[in-house]
Design a protein around this motif. Sequence first.
Motif, short mmCIF file in Angstrom:
data_model
loop_
_atom_site.label_atom_id
_atom_site.label_comp_id
_atom_site.label_asym_id
_atom_site.label_seq_id
_atom_site.Cartn_x
_atom_site.Cartn_y
_atom_site.Cartn_z
N ARG A 7 -3.63 -2.24 -2.17
CA ARG A 7 -3.58 -1.31 -3.31
C ARG A 7 -2.73 -1.88 -4.43
O ARG A 7 -3.04 -1.74 -5.60
CB ARG A 7 -3.02 0.04 -2.87
CG ARG A 7 -4.02 0.90 -2.15
CD ARG A 7 -3.40 2.22 -1.82
NE ARG A 7 -4.39 3.18 -1.36
CZ ARG A 7 -4.09 4.39 -0.94
NH1 ARG A 7 -2.82 4.80 -0.94
NH2 ARG A 7 -5.02 5.21 -0.54
N LEU B 233 -1.16 -0.85 1.68
CA LEU B 233 -0.21 -0.83 0.57
C LEU B 233 -0.27 -2.14 -0.23
O LEU B 233 -0.26 -2.13 -1.47
CB LEU B 233 1.22 -0.59 1.06
CG LEU B 233 1.49 0.81 1.63
CD1 LEU B 233 2.83 0.86 2.31
CD2 LEU B 233 1.37 1.87 0.55
N ASP C 148 3.42 8.07 0.11
CA ASP C 148 2.19 7.28 0.25
C ASP C 148 2.15 6.62 1.61
O ASP C 148 1.14 6.67 2.31
CB ASP C 148 2.11 6.18 -0.82
CG ASP C 148 1.96 6.72 -2.23
OD1 ASP C 148 1.47 7.85 -2.40
OD2 ASP C 148 2.35 6.00 -3.16
N THR C 149 3.24 5.98 1.98
CA THR C 149 3.32 5.28 3.27
C THR C 149 3.11 6.25 4.41
O THR C 149 2.33 5.97 5.33
CB THR C 149 4.69 4.58 3.40
OG1 THR C 149 4.85 3.67 2.31
CG2 THR C 149 4.80 3.83 4.71
N THR D 222 5.28 2.35 -4.96
CA THR D 222 4.82 3.01 -3.75
C THR D 222 5.91 3.95 -3.27
O THR D 222 7.07 3.58 -3.20
CB THR D 222 4.53 1.97 -2.66
OG1 THR D 222 3.57 1.06 -3.17
CG2 THR D 222 3.99 2.62 -1.43
N THR E 97 -0.92 -0.04 7.74
CA THR E 97 -0.29 0.63 6.61
C THR E 97 0.19 -0.39 5.59
O THR E 97 -0.06 -0.26 4.39
CB THR E 97 0.88 1.51 7.09
OG1 THR E 97 0.38 2.49 8.01
CG2 THR E 97 1.56 2.22 5.92
#
Length: 90
Positions: A85, A82, A9-10, A5, A78
């Motif tokens: 995913r 994450l 992305d975050t 990650t 968030t």
Amino acid sequence: MSTPTTQQDTAAIRETLTAFLEQRTKTAVAPDVDLFSTGLVTSLFAMELLVHVEQSFGVQVGGADLTLDNFRSVDAMTALVLRLRGAGDE
């Protein structure tokens, strides 16, 4: 094979969630503010938020993840996205 990650992305997830919340509540939302204790999110709006998270990020929230704590703040959502995913990468 899983991909790490990235901070991008975050940031993108956080930005999408913040924009949705600010548009719906007409209020600036800090990433760490407790959305329930401030009254910005009601239990009814929480269901809309759940649908938004699932549709926007292609994740399925259920079981142990379906708690208010996972939707309490932009940061919590968030982290949830994450984590969900990442679970699909195995």
